[in-house]
Design a protein around this motif. Structure first.
Motif: not given
Ligand code: ADP
Ligand code: MG
Length: 358
Positions: A23, A41, A51-53, A72-79
């Protein structure tokens, strides 16, 4: 829509190859610096304000499987998952769904791809509160221009699948969180998509309700057999639901495997720490803990006549029950053929290893 599934891909429905998502306006320069100088990162954020997603993710998802992405939260799952229906475009890499290159779709094809091929369920339900439950469920069909009678017929059918047939005329906001999430699932199913994307669908729910929805989802999946990408930050949930699990950290996939693979052979200390809290009883199967028949006989002599028998697919929990009731070793059979032996030693070793962090 262009659709060409090559036979060599066979059962692979989603094929993600070397996908990067960075991003920020300097994404391309940042990616080049990662390739050339191996920046982390954190360094990328400091140097390029980017930001590396997702970082170089490659994975295949097969027809009918439930593939969990855990981290964990922020690890890139949704991205990562948003690339599958092209809500995001990759900085680099390729995403194929059923032989279709997601990046090659025209705007019209993309709309059709999202409406028909892929259903998505979100954590926050995203229902329209002042529409009836039935109208919410029928919405994807309305977008497709299907007539009202047909919409309502299909809507009622999928509401029955999630056991909410009696609630169709209520407003969405009148339902509890767990019920709203079932409506969200019914809405995704209404279009009868080939692929279901579920982004932490149960994470906002209380533990009891969550467990109940997991059970319902497991049952429903067994009937629907839809290719499902299921995101969660909870390894317990991934282990219960997933046929295979990918574990993400800082945008990368650090391990892919069955729950048993991951629990018995964590790829690194990070994964080991996660699996330390997971009960092995239902996850680990006889095949993974048995010793070879010859090794047993070398140590103890021939098998006793009263040896017990179990299939290689039986889980640790079943083996423990056998071992409690009877002193004799358990012969493990694969396709009817004896292949190994489990004694109390194997059982106890597996249990104690599962309770100690390395
Ligand atoms: P997860 O779903 O695992 O919690 P995300 O995929 O939401 O993680 O986020 C992965 C990383 O990408 C995080 O560092 C997050 O801050 C960043 N990120 C996600 N979306 C954006 C965006 N639109 N702009 C900038 N950074 C983003
Ligand atoms: Mg997320």
């Amino acid at each position: 829509m262009t659709s060409s599934t090559s036979p060599s891909q066979g059962e692979i429905v989603i094929d993600i190859a070397n996908v990067w998502k960075i991003f920020g306006t300097n994404a391309d320069a940042a990616l080049q610096a990662i390739h050339e100088k191996g920046l982390s990162k954190k360094q990328i954020h400091e140097t390029y304000n980017a930001v590396v997603g997702v970082a170089d993710v490659t994975l295949d998802i097969r027809k009918g499987e439930i593939f969990c992405i855990m981290g964990l939260s922020g690890s890139g799952k949704s991205t990562l998952v948003r690339h599958i229906n092209r809500l995001l475009e990759p900085t680099a890499g390729k995403i194929m769904v059923d032989g279709i290159d997601a990046m090659a779709l025209s705007p019209g094809e993309l709309q059709e791809f999202r409406n028909r091929k892929i259903g998505m369920v979100f954590q926050n339900f995203a229902l329209l509160p002042h529409r009836s439950v039935l109208d919410n469920v029928a919405m994807p069909l309305e977008i497709r221009g299907i007539n009202k009678n047909e919409r309502l017929r299909i809507g009622k059918k999928v509401l029955a699948m999630v056991e909410l047939d009696a609630w169709g005329n209520k407003f969405a906001h009148e339902l509890s969180g767990g019920m709203q999430q079932r409506v969200g699932l019914a809405r995704a199913l209404a279009a009868d998509p080939d692929v279901l994307l579920m982004d932490e669908p149960f994470s906002a729910l209380d533990p009891l309700i969550r467990r109940q929805l997991q059970d319902e989802f497991i049952k429903l999946s067994a009937v629907m057999k839809k290719t499902t990408v299921f995101i969660t930050h909870d390894l317990d949930e991934a282990v219960r639901i997933g046929d295979r699990i990918a574990i993400m950290r800082d945008g990368r996939v650090v391990q892919i495997g069955t729950a048993e693979d991951i629990v018995m052979h964590p790829a690194d200390d990070y994964v080991a720490e996660f699996v330390a809290g997971i009960s092995r009883l239902k996850v680990v199967r006889a095949r993974a803990v048995m010793q070879p028949l010859e090794a047993y006989e070398k140590e103890f002599g021939p098998l006793p006549n009263d040896a017990q028998r179990a299939d290689a697919d039986e889980n640790l929990s079943t083996l423990i029950k056998l071992a409690i009731n009877h002193d004799a070793p358990i012969v493990i059979a694969e396709n009817g053929k004896s292949v190994g032996v489990v004694t109390r030693r194997e059982i106890l070793t597996t249990v104690i290893e599962g309770t100690e962090t390395s």
